[in-house]
Design a protein around this motif. Structure first.
Motif, short mmCIF file in Angstrom:
data_model
loop_
_atom_site.label_atom_id
_atom_site.label_comp_id
_atom_site.label_asym_id
_atom_site.label_seq_id
_atom_site.Cartn_x
_atom_site.Cartn_y
_atom_site.Cartn_z
N ALA A 60 -29.97 18.75 19.55
CA ALA A 60 -31.52 19.06 18.93
C ALA A 60 -32.39 19.55 19.63
O ALA A 60 -33.22 20.75 19.26
N GLU A 61 -32.42 19.38 21.12
CA GLU A 61 -33.43 19.97 21.93
C GLU A 61 -32.86 21.57 22.38
O GLU A 61 -33.86 22.29 22.87
N LYS A 62 -31.73 21.86 22.11
CA LYS A 62 -31.19 23.25 22.58
C LYS A 62 -31.41 24.10 21.10
O LYS A 62 -31.05 23.74 20.08
N LYS A 63 -31.66 25.61 21.43
CA LYS A 63 -31.78 26.36 20.21
C LYS A 63 -30.41 26.89 20.38
O LYS A 63 -30.06 27.07 19.07
N ASP A 64 -29.88 27.46 21.07
CA ASP A 64 -28.43 28.00 21.23
C ASP A 64 -27.40 27.39 22.15
O ASP A 64 -27.86 26.97 23.23
N LEU A 65 -26.15 27.45 21.64
CA LEU A 65 -25.20 26.74 22.38
C LEU A 65 -24.14 27.56 22.45
O LEU A 65 -23.84 28.17 21.42
N LYS A 66 -23.64 28.03 23.56
CA LYS A 66 -22.25 28.96 23.64
C LYS A 66 -21.06 27.96 23.83
O LYS A 66 -21.22 27.11 24.92
N VAL A 67 -20.06 27.88 22.86
CA VAL A 67 -19.06 27.24 23.18
C VAL A 67 -17.86 27.87 23.10
O VAL A 67 -17.45 29.01 22.58
N ILE A 68 -16.53 27.07 23.53
CA ILE A 68 -15.32 27.69 23.44
C ILE A 68 -14.45 26.71 22.25
O ILE A 68 -14.64 25.71 22.11
N VAL A 69 -13.86 27.36 21.44
CA VAL A 69 -13.27 26.98 20.25
C VAL A 69 -11.97 26.96 20.55
O VAL A 69 -11.40 27.90 21.04
N PHE A 70 -11.30 25.50 20.20
CA PHE A 70 -9.74 25.45 20.75
C PHE A 70 -9.17 24.78 19.56
O PHE A 70 -9.92 23.95 18.81
N GLN A 71 -7.75 24.54 19.58
CA GLN A 71 -7.06 24.19 18.41
C GLN A 71 -6.29 22.78 19.13
O GLN A 71 -5.68 22.86 20.09
N LEU A 72 -6.18 21.59 18.19
CA LEU A 72 -5.59 20.79 18.46
C LEU A 72 -4.89 20.51 17.01
O LEU A 72 -5.87 19.99 16.12
N LYS A 73 -3.66 20.43 16.83
CA LYS A 73 -3.08 20.10 15.52
C LYS A 73 -3.51 21.29 14.58
O LYS A 73 -3.46 22.25 14.95
N ASP A 74 -4.10 20.67 13.39
CA ASP A 74 -4.61 21.90 12.31
C ASP A 74 -6.13 21.99 12.42
O ASP A 74 -6.60 22.55 11.54
N GLU A 75 -6.79 21.38 13.36
CA GLU A 75 -8.23 21.41 13.40
C GLU A 75 -8.69 22.00 14.65
O GLU A 75 -7.82 22.17 15.81
N GLU A 76 -9.98 22.63 14.50
CA GLU A 76 -10.53 23.38 15.52
C GLU A 76 -11.65 22.37 16.15
O GLU A 76 -12.43 21.69 15.36
N TYR A 77 -11.88 22.44 17.37
CA TYR A 77 -12.68 21.63 18.31
C TYR A 77 -13.39 22.83 19.27
O TYR A 77 -12.83 23.90 19.33
N ALA A 78 -14.82 22.23 19.68
CA ALA A 78 -15.34 23.36 20.58
C ALA A 78 -15.97 22.42 21.74
O ALA A 78 -16.27 21.08 21.61
N ILE A 79 -16.09 23.02 22.76
CA ILE A 79 -16.84 22.24 23.86
C ILE A 79 -17.80 23.43 24.33
O ILE A 79 -17.49 24.57 24.63
#
Length: 148
Positions: free
Chosen positions: A4-23
C-alpha cells in the motif's frame, strides 16, 4: 514497506499449473533455462538440489512442489528464476516466465481464502488488470521456509 505504501510495482509474471503468479522484479537477478541440478541428500523434497550458475552454487526449489501442486516433467518452457534476497541467491523452478509488467497498488486486492491450493501465507494479494488475474507472491514468507 507494504504494498500500500508503494505507488507502482514492477513484477515478473510466471506460470505454475494453470495459474499466473508474480514476484517483484527487484528480487530477480536472471531467468535461466533448465539446467543440471545436483541432488543434495537429506533436504526437503521441494528443494531439488543445487546448480552451478556461472561459478556460483545456488539452491534450487521447485515451486510446484513447494506449493504442493502436482509435479510434472520439465518442458522447454520451464525456467529457473534466480532471486537475490538480502545477499542470498536461490533458484525457483517455474513452468514458464511470461513477462514483466508495471502494476499500481490500486490493482492489488486482498488474497481470497483459497487460491489454487497455495497457502495464503505465501501470497501478498491478487492483481486484476483488465481480464487478467494473477497472484502476487510474498517472497519474505517463502524464503525463510526454504532455509529451514
Amino acid at each position: 514497506m507494504t504494498v500500500a505504501e508503494k505507488k507502482d510495482l514492477k513484477v515478473i509474471v510466471f506460470q505454475l499449473k494453470d495459474e499466473e503468479y508474480a514476484i517483484e522484479v527487484d528480487y530477480v537477478t536472471s531467468i535461466e533455462k533448465m539446467q543440471k541440478i545436483t541432488r543434495i541428500p537429506g533436504v526437503p523434497s521441494y528443494i531439488k538440489g543445487v546448480m552451478n550458475l556461472r561459478g556460483v552454487i545456488i539452491p534450487v526449489v521447485d515451486l510446484r512442489s513447494r506449493f504442493q501442486l502436482e509435479e510434472i516433467d520439465y518442458e522447454e518452457n520451464t525456467r529457473i528464476l534466480v532471486l537475490n534476497k538480502d545477499g542470498d541467491e536461490i533458484g525457483f523452478i517455474v513452468d514458464g516466465a511470461n513477462d514483466v509488467i508495471d502494476i499500481s497498488s490500486t490493482d492489488i486486492e486482498p488474497t481470497p481464502e483459497v487460491v489454487g491450493g497455495v497457502k495464503e501465507e505465501y501470497l501478498r494479494g491478487v492483481v486484476k488488470m483488465g481480464d487478467r488475474l494473477f497472484t502476487l507472491l510474498h517472497l519474505e514468507k517463502i524464503l525463510p521456509k526454504v532455509k529451514d
